[in-house]
Scaffold this motif. Structure first.
Motif, PDB file in Angstrom:
ATOM      1  N   ALA A 164      -9.501  14.467   1.129  1.00 51.09           N
ATOM      2  CA  ALA A 164     -10.291  14.755   0.011  1.00 51.09           C
ATOM      3  C   ALA A 164      -8.736  14.800  -1.093  1.00 51.09           C
ATOM      4  N   ILE A 165      -7.667  15.957  -0.091  1.00 47.31           N
ATOM      5  CA  ILE A 165      -6.953  16.191  -1.337  1.00 47.31           C
ATOM      6  C   ILE A 165      -5.961  15.549  -1.630  1.00 47.31           C
ATOM      7  N   THR A 166      -5.956  14.154  -0.819  1.00 48.80           N
ATOM      8  CA  THR A 166      -4.896  12.749  -0.732  1.00 48.80           C
ATOM      9  C   THR A 166      -6.106  12.148  -2.451  1.00 48.80           C
ATOM     10  N   MET A 177       0.980  -1.431   0.327  1.00 52.78           N
ATOM     11  CA  MET A 177      -0.208  -0.188  -0.212  1.00 52.78           C
ATOM     12  C   MET A 177       1.004   1.486   0.052  1.00 52.78           C
ATOM     13  N   GLY A 178       0.112   1.755  -1.231  1.00 48.88           N
ATOM     14  CA  GLY A 178       1.367   3.609  -1.392  1.00 48.88           C
ATOM     15  C   GLY A 178       0.626   4.049  -0.108  1.00 48.88           C
ATOM     16  N   VAL A 179       1.544   5.442   0.154  1.00 50.16           N
ATOM     17  CA  VAL A 179       1.894   6.115   1.239  1.00 50.16           C
ATOM     18  C   VAL A 179       0.373   7.378   0.773  1.00 50.16           C
ATOM     19  N   ARG A 180       0.028   7.667  -0.020  1.00 51.11           N
ATOM     20  CA  ARG A 180      -1.249   7.994  -0.266  1.00 51.11           C
ATOM     21  C   ARG A 180      -2.796   7.674  -0.078  1.00 51.11           C
ATOM     22  N   ALA A 181      -2.494   6.246  -0.136  1.00 49.99           N
ATOM     23  CA  ALA A 181      -3.639   4.586   0.016  1.00 49.99           C
ATOM     24  C   ALA A 181      -3.611   4.975   1.858  1.00 49.99           C
ATOM     25  N   GLY A 182      -2.502   5.060   2.062  1.00 46.40           N
ATOM     26  CA  GLY A 182      -1.908   4.889   3.732  1.00 46.40           C
ATOM     27  C   GLY A 182      -2.657   5.831   3.979  1.00 46.40           C
ATOM     28  N   VAL A 183      -2.740   7.720   3.624  1.00 41.69           N
ATOM     29  CA  VAL A 183      -3.446   8.422   4.103  1.00 41.69           C
ATOM     30  C   VAL A 183      -4.967   8.499   4.488  1.00 41.69           C
ATOM     31  N   VAL A 184      -5.094   7.833   3.027  1.00 44.92           N
ATOM     32  CA  VAL A 184      -7.050   7.723   3.112  1.00 44.92           C
ATOM     33  C   VAL A 184      -7.296   6.793   4.290  1.00 44.92           C
ATOM     34  N   VAL A 185      -6.598   5.611   4.475  1.00 49.43           N
ATOM     35  CA  VAL A 185      -6.938   4.244   5.262  1.00 49.43           C
ATOM     36  C   VAL A 185      -7.502   5.486   6.574  1.00 49.43           C
ATOM     37  N   CYS A 186      -5.798   6.334   6.701  1.00 51.60           N
ATOM     38  CA  CYS A 186      -5.656   6.607   8.121  1.00 51.60           C
ATOM     39  C   CYS A 186      -6.842   7.610   8.742  1.00 51.60           C
TER      40      CYS A 186
END
Length: 199
Positions: free
Chosen positions: A69-71, A1-10
């Motif tokens: 949303a930005i991510t 999982m990439g950083v952006r997907a991790g941010v969305v999940v968090c």
């Protein structure tokens, strides 16, 4: 999982956690039958406490939503099929939280209705002007919870799809590397048997 997907999940998990804390009040108005005045007073008292919370806390919640949303929008710029499918679906779920949840300051919006809750006893009749707002707020929290759970499901599907693609690529690489070695191995059936010459 990439950083952006991790941010969305968090971000999504944080917002779900904040909604789950409202279960103290929402369970009395959504899942109890019949809904009594005592249930409504309990829910309204809970939201009255939230209405008196510092404005900075609600602005922080809004900043968390904006970050998510930005991510997602940033990820869509890549133009990959997986991003368009899963992040594209997420971007339709997250605005449900933005539009429905009361993330605005308590000086305006839904929370302002509970800021001046009258003194009461549990057996007192509940004001009709607050009844509809209290029930709608519980319904909105439920809708937001379902929408954010959909975001987590979409991101889990994206992780599964990316894992499957990575396994397929690794399998193809192994097949490509193993092909020359098999080509060098002579086929026993193709080797001609040479008989010894007679002296």
């Amino acid at each position: 999982m990439g950083v952006r997907a991790g941010v969305v999940v968090c971000v999504t998990s944080f917002l779900l956690g904040s909604l789950f804390t409202h279960w103290i009040a929402d369970s009395l108005t959504l899942w109890k039958s019949p809904v009594t005045d005592e249930h409504l007073w309990t829910a309204a008292t809970y939201y009255s406490i939230l209405a008196k919370a510092p404005t900075e806390a609600l602005w922080f919640l809004g900043a968390v939503v904006t970050t998510g949303a930005i991510t997602i929008l940033w990820s869509l710029r890549d133009g990959e099929a997986g991003n368009i499918m899963f992040d594209g679906g997420s971007i339709f779920c997250l605005p449900a939280y933005v539009m429905i949840a009361p993330v605005d300051p308590p000086s305006s919006g839904v929370f302002a209705k509970f800021d001046t809750l009258p003194m009461h006893q549990p057996q007192d009749p509940f004001p009709r002007s607050l009844r509809t707002i209290t029930l709608e707020l519980a319904s909105n929290n439920l809708i937001c919870s379902v929408a954010l759970t959909g975001v987590l499901a979409l991101q889990a599907g994206r992780f599964w799809a990316e894992s499957s693609d990575a396994e397929d690529d690794e399998f193809e690489d192994n097949e490509t590397e193993g092909a020359p070695s098999r080509a060098k191995t002579p086929d026993p059936r193709s080797v001609e048997k040479i008989s010894p010459s007679k002296s």
